[in-house]
Design a protein around this motif. Structure first.
Motif, PDB file in Angstrom:
ATOM      1  N   GLY A 258       0.816  -1.202   0.000  1.00 23.15           N
ATOM      2  CA  GLY A 258       0.000   0.000   0.000  1.00 23.15           C
ATOM      3  C   GLY A 258       0.849   1.251   0.000  1.00 23.15           C
ATOM      4  O   GLY A 258       2.087   1.187   0.136  1.00 23.15           O
ATOM      5  N   SER A 259       0.210   2.373  -0.171  1.00 22.35           N
ATOM      6  CA  SER A 259       0.899   3.661  -0.156  1.00 22.35           C
ATOM      7  C   SER A 259      -0.077   4.719   0.333  1.00 22.35           C
ATOM      8  O   SER A 259      -1.299   4.519   0.319  1.00 22.35           O
ATOM      9  N   ALA A 260       0.466   5.828   0.786  1.00 20.03           N
ATOM     10  CA  ALA A 260      -0.346   6.969   1.220  1.00 20.03           C
ATOM     11  C   ALA A 260       0.410   8.242   0.900  1.00 20.03           C
ATOM     12  O   ALA A 260       1.649   8.257   0.889  1.00 20.03           O
ATOM     13  N   PHE A 261      -0.329   9.310   0.628  1.00 22.86           N
ATOM     14  CA  PHE A 261       0.326  10.576   0.308  1.00 22.86           C
ATOM     15  C   PHE A 261      -0.564  11.745   0.726  1.00 22.86           C
ATOM     16  O   PHE A 261      -1.779  11.604   0.863  1.00 22.86           O
ATOM     17  N   TRP A 262       0.080  12.868   0.935  1.00 29.56           N
ATOM     18  CA  TRP A 262      -0.615  14.127   1.236  1.00 29.56           C
ATOM     19  C   TRP A 262       0.285  15.273   0.794  1.00 29.56           C
ATOM     20  O   TRP A 262       1.455  15.335   1.180  1.00 29.56           O
ATOM     21  N   PHE A 263      -0.246  16.143  -0.030  1.00 30.05           N
ATOM     22  CA  PHE A 263       0.483  17.321  -0.499  1.00 30.05           C
ATOM     23  C   PHE A 263      -0.353  18.559  -0.187  1.00 30.05           C
ATOM     24  O   PHE A 263      -1.582  18.540  -0.321  1.00 30.05           O
ATOM     25  N   SER A 299      -3.233   3.871  -1.815  1.00 31.23           N
ATOM     26  CA  SER A 299      -3.540   2.674  -2.600  1.00 31.23           C
ATOM     27  C   SER A 299      -3.246   1.443  -1.773  1.00 31.23           C
ATOM     28  O   SER A 299      -2.450   1.484  -0.821  1.00 31.23           O
ATOM     29  N   ILE A 300      -3.893   0.340  -2.132  1.00 32.66           N
ATOM     30  CA  ILE A 300      -3.642  -0.928  -1.466  1.00 32.66           C
ATOM     31  C   ILE A 300      -3.940  -2.059  -2.440  1.00 32.66           C
ATOM     32  O   ILE A 300      -4.860  -1.970  -3.255  1.00 32.66           O
ATOM     33  N   GLY A 301      -3.128  -3.096  -2.393  1.00 30.99           N
ATOM     34  CA  GLY A 301      -3.321  -4.252  -3.251  1.00 30.99           C
ATOM     35  C   GLY A 301      -2.810  -5.508  -2.568  1.00 30.99           C
ATOM     36  O   GLY A 301      -1.918  -5.440  -1.718  1.00 30.99           O
ATOM     37  N   GLY A 302      -3.395  -6.621  -2.924  1.00 34.96           N
ATOM     38  CA  GLY A 302      -2.970  -7.870  -2.305  1.00 34.96           C
ATOM     39  C   GLY A 302      -3.783  -9.042  -2.815  1.00 34.96           C
ATOM     40  O   GLY A 302      -4.547  -8.929  -3.778  1.00 34.96           O
ATOM     41  N   PRO A 303      -3.648 -10.187  -2.158  1.00 34.44           N
ATOM     42  CA  PRO A 303      -4.352 -11.394  -2.611  1.00 34.44           C
ATOM     43  C   PRO A 303      -5.729 -11.539  -1.957  1.00 34.44           C
ATOM     44  O   PRO A 303      -5.932 -11.168  -0.802  1.00 34.44           O
ATOM     45  N   ILE A 304      -6.666 -12.058  -2.712  1.00 35.22           N
ATOM     46  CA  ILE A 304      -7.921 -12.559  -2.152  1.00 35.22           C
ATOM     47  C   ILE A 304      -7.795 -14.067  -1.971  1.00 35.22           C
ATOM     48  O   ILE A 304      -8.119 -14.606  -0.915  1.00 35.22           O
ATOM     49  N   GLN A 316      -7.918   9.082  -4.572  1.00 32.35           N
ATOM     50  CA  GLN A 316      -7.254  10.388  -4.566  1.00 32.35           C
ATOM     51  C   GLN A 316      -8.295  11.478  -4.370  1.00 32.35           C
ATOM     52  O   GLN A 316      -9.318  11.511  -5.068  1.00 32.35           O
ATOM     53  N   GLY A 317      -8.043  12.339  -3.406  1.00 35.22           N
ATOM     54  CA  GLY A 317      -8.928  13.473  -3.143  1.00 35.22           C
ATOM     55  C   GLY A 317      -8.168  14.779  -3.289  1.00 35.22           C
ATOM     56  O   GLY A 317      -7.000  14.881  -2.913  1.00 35.22           O
ATOM     57  N   THR A 318      -8.841  15.774  -3.844  1.00 34.72           N
ATOM     58  CA  THR A 318      -8.260  17.109  -3.976  1.00 34.72           C
ATOM     59  C   THR A 318      -9.248  18.124  -3.413  1.00 34.72           C
ATOM     60  O   THR A 318     -10.438  18.090  -3.754  1.00 34.72           O
ATOM     61  N   PHE A 445     -11.389   7.228  -7.679  1.00 33.28           N
ATOM     62  CA  PHE A 445     -10.881   5.943  -7.237  1.00 33.28           C
ATOM     63  C   PHE A 445     -10.838   4.970  -8.409  1.00 33.28           C
ATOM     64  O   PHE A 445     -11.523   5.146  -9.427  1.00 33.28           O
ATOM     65  N   ASP A 446     -10.009   3.954  -8.250  1.00 40.66           N
ATOM     66  CA  ASP A 446      -9.913   2.844  -9.196  1.00 40.66           C
ATOM     67  C   ASP A 446      -9.977   1.546  -8.403  1.00 40.66           C
ATOM     68  O   ASP A 446      -9.416   1.447  -7.302  1.00 40.66           O
TER      69      ASP A 446
END
Length: 576
Positions: A258-263, A299-304, A316-318, A445-446
């Motif tokens: 996963g990842s996270a960001f804020w600008f 974002s986050i990704g992994g196995p089901i 992503q929010g602006t 979102f995706d």
């Protein structure tokens, strides 16, 4: 019975049309390929050798065999890093690790067997990419590391196109914020118009056919790779005539990542415009309008189901408040005080240099009474000269030009004039500065699912949504004018952009497979005028403009022009 028979025939036809030979399937917009030739120690081709390509992140495997010439092709691979293992009876197996596969490209992995047992393995490290020989396109690829780490203003993906040679951004014009809140850039490729550049997201169309801009401007954290094709791209992309921008979204893996960001950016570090921000605003007391830009997400990704079913999602929010100072030209204080008086003369003498050719005494440098002659071409009209009107005026016969009796003024024009604000300086042009802020909101979102049902069947699906809400008030209050919203917006807009892509690949044999792909997008801006639902033209006394419905409601457009050197309309100096 006839209906069922027809359905079976249609399905069969679709299967035939989608079926392609693997030796011709090296480049697809979504998938990549691994190709190569297998020989023995003497250089002779080895037929029927088993080739396995295993994803490093998902541990899924795709198999094929070499043909009589020793050639093989592992096609329709999701962009990822793979280990390639080749086995044949009587030879040591050899394995090439960390082979990077990119979409719409083929990587060559050749191998030479050594005599030995199948339980023995010769390990090879993947070499740097060689000169591309399987296709003629001129392109530049950016993987996820480049996309995420390159400094891109406002994290706008389409700006990345400018990193390609032969590209140039169109300056001085852009789409309105209401129709392009996603911020698609207008970029020429090799001199071709920006609308000729095609955009694809996961192998499906991502370009509005009318405006020629990207529909879903993807979140940078959702991109596994992007390719900018500049010349000689495949015929399947025939809609594009300039460049082609293809994007592949990320998929999950056997490990959770996963990842996270804020600008954040504010007016605290902004510089003042010395022409429009030279003194505090009369209402807010601020030198610079309040301005805030926040962008955040993750974002986050992994196995089901490990080794089979994987997920990926991002958001992503602006939140933006655009501080804008607008410099406009409006009627001067002299005009407002004299023209709105109950009696006397409307004094327009300050505009003498801007009337006609600006030369005193020239026939074009007078104001003529339209009611003094019935001729539609303007001939025979008399000039206003204070209390009198003069035909064929000269400085001697008309010593007081530009003074119009207030009784001659249009009541509709006076109703409009009364709503103008007071100028902020004593100039004739650029005499009003208004400042304000307009909100902008984005939520996007995706989501993506990848399913490896078996070694011969792979399925994927992705859904993307971009939601935008933006608004702004006009700088001239009840007269509207250029606004304080994004890119000068006066009014409001709500936009929902959708994109869906799904497909499957079914391998029928070593030389036959079926590839099915479906895509859908919707570009859906809904705009509203700032005074929608009101009837100001009717209130001014202008008939047949506001007809009582939403479409004709609100202010009509008015334009103030300065003089052209040789007559004509001149330049637009203000509009409302």
């Amino acid at each position: 019975m006839k209906t069922k028979s027809l359905l079976v025939v249609l399905i069969a036809l679709c299967g035939i049309l989608c079926s392609i030979g693997v030796t011709q399937a090296f480049g697809q917009a979504v998938y990549g390929s691994i190709i190569g030739t297998v020989t023995d120690a003497q250089g002779a081709a080895v037929a029927n050798a088993k080739v396995k390509a295993t994803s490093v992140t998902k541990n899924t495997t795709t198999e094929t065999t070499t043909n009589e010439s020793g050639n093989y092709a592992v096609t329709h691979l999701i962009p990822d890093t793979y280990n390639v293992r080749v086995e044949a009876p009587g030879f040591k197996a050899f394995e090439t690790k960390n082979v990077l596969v990119q979409a719409d490209a083929a990587v060559r992995v050749d191998g030479q067997f050594q005599v030995g047992g199948a339980s023995e393995t010769v390990e090879v490290t993947a070499e740097a990419p060689q000169l591309k020989t399987d296709r003629a396109d001129v392109s530049i690829e950016f993987d996820s590391k480049y996309v995420e780490n390159l400094p891109i203003f406002n994290r706008n993906f389409t700006s990345l196109e400018l990193a390609s040679p032969g590209t140039q951004k169109l300056v001085g014009w852009g789409h309105a914020a209401t129709e392009n809140p996603q911020g698609g850039q207008q970029i020429f490729v090799n001199g071709q118009h920006f609308s000729g550049t095609g955009f694809e997201l996961d192998g499906t169309d991502n370009q509005d056919p009318i405006l020629g801009i990207i529909v879903v401007n993807p979140n940078l954290d959702a991109i596994t790779e992007t390719k900018m094709s500049l010349q000689n791209y495949d015929a399947e992309f025939g809609k594009a005539i300039a460049g082609l921008v293809t994007v592949q979204t990320k998929s999950g893996s056997n490990d959770v990542h996963g990842s996270a960001f804020w600008f954040r950016r504010t007016d605290a570090t902004a510089a003042r415009d010395p022409f429009t921000q030279y003194k505090p605003d009369a209402v807010t007391g601020r030198m610079i309008p309040s301005s805030r830009w926040n962008q955040f997400g993750g974002s986050i990704g992994g196995p089901i189901i490990k080794n089979k079913l994987f997920f990926f999602g991002d958001y992503q929010g602006t939140r933006q408040t655009s501080g804008i100072s607008q410099q406009l030209t409006i009627p001067t204080s002299t005009v407002l005080s004299t023209c709105l008086a109950a009696t006397g003369f409307c004094d327009l003498s300050q505009y003498q240099p801007l009337i006609g050719n600006g030369k005193a005494g020239d026939p074009s440098n007078y104001l003529y009474d339209p009611a003094s002659s019935p001729n539609l071409d303007g001939t025979g009209r008399s000039a206003f000269c204070g209390a009198t009107e003069v035909l064929n005026p000269t400085p001697g016969t008309c010593p007081t030009p530009f003074l119009i009796p207030v009784g001659k003024l249009s009541p509709q024009a006076l109703n409009i004039l009364s709503l103008f604000p007071t100028p902020t300086n004593g100039l004739v042009q650029n005499n009003f500065v208004g400042a304000g802020s307009g909100p902008f909101k984005q939520d996007s979102f995706d989501t993506r699912i990848d399913f490896t049902a078996s070694q011969s069947l792979q399925v994927f699906g992705r859904f993307s949504l971009d939601y935008f809400s933006l608004s702004g008030k006009g700088a001239l209050g009840p007269l509207g004018g250029v606004g304080f919203g994004l890119l000068g917006l006066a009014g409001s807009s709500i936009t929902h952009n959708y994109s869906l892509a799904t497909g499957f690949t079914k391998t029928l044999s070593s030389s036959l497979l079926t590839d099915f792909r479906f895509g859908y997008f919707k570009y859906n801006p809904q705009t509203h005028k700032p005074d929608e639902g009101t009837n100001p033209a009717t209130a001014f006394g202008i008939p047949n403009m506001n007809l009582g419905d939403k479409t004709t409601s609100g202010l009509p457009a008015f334009f103030l022009h300065d003089a052209a050197p040789n007559g004509g309309a001149g330049n637009v100096i203000s509009n409302f």
